[in-house]
Scaffold this active site. Structure first.
Site, PDB file in Angstrom:
ATOM      1  N   TYR A 223       0.864  -1.195   0.000  1.00  0.00           N
ATOM      2  CA  TYR A 223       0.000   0.000   0.000  1.00  0.00           C
ATOM      3  C   TYR A 223       0.895   1.237   0.000  1.00  0.00           C
ATOM      4  CZ  TYR A 223      -3.157  -3.389   2.443  1.00  0.00           C
ATOM      5  OH  TYR A 223      -3.877  -4.480   2.843  1.00  0.00           O
ATOM      6  N   GLU A 244       1.460  -0.742  -5.090  1.00  0.00           N
ATOM      7  CA  GLU A 244       0.316   0.150  -4.903  1.00  0.00           C
ATOM      8  C   GLU A 244      -0.658  -0.044  -6.056  1.00  0.00           C
ATOM      9  OE1 GLU A 244      -2.445   2.769  -4.169  1.00  0.00           O
ATOM     10  OE2 GLU A 244      -0.830   2.630  -2.693  1.00  0.00           O
ATOM     11  N   ASP A 292       0.646  -0.268   5.416  1.00  0.00           N
ATOM     12  CA  ASP A 292      -0.073   0.920   5.869  1.00  0.00           C
ATOM     13  C   ASP A 292      -1.425   0.934   5.161  1.00  0.00           C
ATOM     14  OD1 ASP A 292      -0.910   3.385   6.675  1.00  0.00           O
ATOM     15  OD2 ASP A 292       0.780   4.508   5.861  1.00  0.00           O
ATOM     16  N   CYS A 319      -4.346   3.386  10.811  1.00  0.00           N
ATOM     17  CA  CYS A 319      -5.089   4.598  11.184  1.00  0.00           C
ATOM     18  C   CYS A 319      -6.391   4.228  11.895  1.00  0.00           C
ATOM     19  CB  CYS A 319      -5.358   5.479   9.965  1.00  0.00           C
ATOM     20  SG  CYS A 319      -6.192   4.621   8.647  1.00  0.00           S
TER      21      CYS A 319
END
Length: 364
Positions: A223, A244, A292, A319
């Site tokens: 990612y 990605e 991530d 996150c």
């Protein structure tokens, strides 16, 4: 809620979720938790009497709450948005009406470079023609000479997505650059870049420290976005493989590697999970995987691909502590031990918290 209390609340939340798996360190807060957002979005509309308003949607609705300034947004961005409202009035440009599909002007997105001071303004319109656009651009630049590029984005869809596919550069290069951990990054309108530059430097610094790179490792940055973590890690690794899915981000990432004269990173536009599985099938190895993922966390397909590839270390940047806890449960059942987790307050005055966690292979 006072800032110290917010940090305590986030610390408690992360500790409660991750305690079953590993040691949770003290959350790293901000010295100055205001005006940190380098990406500001405003939706435009008008009142019954025709007055132009801009702001954000009330939660769960498409009712616009007018915003003049916000304590977490870059102040230069807020000022530009206020002045664009005035320009729309003097240029007699109609704002878009979601219900009828009439009108032209939909959103403004502004990205600012924390170190570089560069500013990108993206004007999102319902159709590709901005009346007297040269004069509009001239007027906006006169009010704000600090703007380094202006992009016109066309979104003709009835959708809650802000940006459409088609873009034209009206002024400047069409992107901005900023510095992060000593590297220069090119950021275009659609590419993902962390919104809090001060805390991102601390977070990425910790992620790389946890990886304990010695210059011999083969690293995967899953990612990878515009390549941030992988390019920063490249100086301490033998080789970095960055993966990605978003083609815009991959383009920026390739440019960023060139811009920083980094030769030991390669980029692949692919699903990171599928990519790692095919690596494992070819008998290839990796020492460290940085991951991530988006707020929804990883899916089991991705996590099982990590297990299949079996790197010595996994550095998980998250996150959302809830999906992190869920993913740790999977990884700790499949040969990994969570060592430590660090919370970073990247989103002061909101309930979100960013966490970085180190996992190592259990000894057989």
């Amino acid at each position: 809620m006072p800032y110290e209390q917010q940090l305590k609340k986030k610390q408690t939340q992360v500790a409660k979720l991750l305690k079953p798996y590993c040691q949770v360190e003290k959350i790293i807060g901000m010295d100055d938790p205001f005006h940190y957002r380098n990406k500001v979005h405003a939706v435009f509309g008008h009142k019954k009497d025709g007055t132009v308003i801009s702001g954000i949607y009330q939660e769960g609705t498409h009712f616009i709450v007018p915003v003049d300034e916000c304590l977490i947004e870059d102040q230069r961005a807020d000022a530009i948005i206020r002045d664009i409202r005035g320009l729309l009035k003097s240029f007699k440009i109609k704002t878009y009406n979601e219900d009828t599909g009439y009108g032209l002007f939909r959103h403004v997105l502004i990205r600012t470079g924390y170190h570089s001071g560069q500013i990108m303004v993206v004007l999102v319109l319902g159709s590709p023609i901005l009346p007297s656009k040269n004069n509009f651009v001239k007027a906006l630049r006169k009010l704000h000479p600090e703007i380094t590029t202006i992009v016109l984005n066309v979104n003709g869809q009835k959708t809650s997505m802000i940006l459409g596919e088609k873009e034209t550069v009206l002024y400047g290069k069409g992107y901005i650059e900023d510095e992060l951990c000593g590297k220069t990054f090119r950021i275009s309108s659609k590419s993902f870049y962390q919104v809090n530059p001060v805390q991102t430097e601390k977070l990425y610094g910790k992620a790389i420290e946890l990886a304990g790179l010695t210059g011999k490792e083969r690293v995967i940055d899953a990612y990878c976005g515009i390549g941030t973590i992988g390019l920063i890690a490249s100086r301490d690794a033998r080789e970095v493989i960055s993966v990605e899915l978003n083609p815009d981000a991959v383009r920026d990432a390739v440019t960023n590697a060139k811009r920083n004269q980094i030769k030991n990173v390669s980029f692949y536009q692919n699903d990171a999970g599928a990519f790692m599985v095919s690596m494992a099938e070819k008998g290839e190895k990796a020492d460290v995987v940085f991951m991530d993922p988006p707020r929804a966390g990883s899916d089991e397909a991705f996590l099982s691909s990590v297990v299949t590839l079996s790197p010595k270390k996994v550095v998980y940047v998250s996150c959302n502590p809830e999906t992190l806890a869920r993913d740790l449960r999977y990884l700790t059942k499949h040969g990994y031990k969570a060592e430590e987790a660090w919370g970073y307050d990247m989103f002061a005055w909101s309930e979100h918290v960013e966490t970085v966690c180190l996992l190592t292979q259990k000894k057989a």
